[in-house]
Design an enzyme around this catalytic site. Structure first.
Site, short mmCIF file in Angstrom:
data_model
loop_
_atom_site.label_atom_id
_atom_site.label_comp_id
_atom_site.label_asym_id
_atom_site.label_seq_id
_atom_site.Cartn_x
_atom_site.Cartn_y
_atom_site.Cartn_z
N VAL A 113 -10.31 -176.35 -27.19
CA VAL A 113 -9.70 -177.59 -26.69
C VAL A 113 -8.90 -177.25 -25.44
CG1 VAL A 113 -8.14 -179.51 -27.21
CG2 VAL A 113 -9.56 -178.52 -29.03
N GLY A 121 0.09 -183.56 -20.41
CA GLY A 121 1.26 -184.41 -20.60
C GLY A 121 1.05 -185.86 -20.22
N LEU A 124 -4.04 -187.28 -22.09
CA LEU A 124 -5.47 -186.95 -22.08
C LEU A 124 -5.87 -186.08 -23.27
CD1 LEU A 124 -6.23 -186.39 -18.31
CD2 LEU A 124 -7.56 -187.82 -19.86
N LYS A 126 -4.55 -186.11 -26.20
CA LYS A 126 -4.60 -187.01 -27.35
C LYS A 126 -5.90 -187.82 -27.33
CE LYS A 126 -1.79 -190.38 -29.84
NZ LYS A 126 -0.60 -191.23 -29.82
N ASP A 149 -2.87 -172.66 -32.05
CA ASP A 149 -1.84 -171.73 -31.60
C ASP A 149 -0.46 -172.36 -31.87
OD1 ASP A 149 -3.40 -169.61 -30.62
OD2 ASP A 149 -3.85 -170.71 -28.78
N TYR A 156 -0.93 -181.32 -32.52
CA TYR A 156 -1.97 -181.71 -33.50
C TYR A 156 -1.37 -182.51 -34.66
CZ TYR A 156 -5.41 -178.92 -31.01
OH TYR A 156 -6.26 -178.43 -30.06
#
Lengths: 176, 176
Positions: A113, A121, A124, A126, A149, A156
């Site tokens: 991803v 920020g 995008l 999301k 990570d 997430y």
């Protein structure tokens, strides 16, 4: 990259789903502009991704370089790829990407991803994940997994992912 | 099931790799016997698995029943399946199973690891996982992942799996 000049009045994300032939689905990110021109962002599940563009995108977030041949195999054998891009002078500009492996029945795992730092920020990421989930749900896949990570766990969680449900642990095996 | 009668002198597991045409790879589990007859266990990557046998095996460990049609799709779209079985009167007896999804390049995720309760604690689970890892490594896949229930985390640690490396977390999304 001085040509980048964006104006973001707010980060509210709204996805309008208009499938446009051969271009992908239009994603509306409110007030995303470049040189005062409104930027139209698309997402596409088309696997015909320019691998050099993808490499550049991965470079932009500092990922370790991977052999293009292996990247091609990985994409070919991914159940789903989502590319996020906009057009500039009829050329696609890749600014986001995600892919998922799946048994096409029960489970899927999301990998790679990435959103270009210039576009982070803005909602995008999301939108990219919502599109990924929508596509997997369309195929009736109920267990969607990923390995996050530490710095993106909260991101997430905001989309509805949970860590260690009922004590289930993500585990890794690496060659020694 | 009174016909089961096994004698296990010790749990030391040793894998002898003899590929036998159309039968699979012989797995040697020391001193595994049935009615004083040494039991010869095989593993196979052949996807021609009897789905009713697999259903019975999953039932034996108390898993929620899944539509056979969906199980078939999942197997067809798994990169790798490993079946563990022995022959009795020329009939295959399925006693273990695992499968993995993969991009066939970088990553794999192992799902549905099961050993029949009658055969648990004999080293078969370890042999099954070692065979799975061997097959994935043969295809040069370097990141092998899985999601482990709390009660099997120690088992996987014993095989070399680690939890949350560098704070990386397994995350899940379920439909609401």
């Amino acid at each position: 990259m001085t040509f980048w000049n964006f104006f973001f009045n707010n980060k509210k994300t709204k996805i309008i789903e208009n499938t446009i032939k051969n271009t992908g689905t239009k994603i509306f990110i409110e007030n995303l502009k470049e040189n005062r021109q409104k930027l139209i962002i698309y997402s596409s599940t088309n696997k015909d991704i320019n691998l050099h563009d993808l490499e550049k995108l991965c470079d932009s977030v500092g990922w370790v370089k991977r052999p293009i041949k292996k990247v091609k195999i990985a994409i070919d054998n991914s159940f789903l790829t989502i590319a996020i891009f906009y057009y500039k002078e009829n050329k696609k500009n890749l600014i986001g990407f995600a892919r998922a492996t799946s048994d096409e029945s029960f489970n899927a795992t999301i990998w790679d991803v990435v959103i270009h730092p210039q576009f982070q920020g803005k909602g995008l990421g999301k939108a990219l994940m919502q599109e990924t989930i929508k596509q997997l749900r369309y195929h009736d896949i109920s267990t969607i997994t990923l390995f996050a990570d530490p710095e993106v766990i909260q991101f997430y969680k905001g989309i509805g992912f949970v860590t260690d449900p009922d004590g289930v642990k993500g585990m890794f095996w690496y060659p020694v």
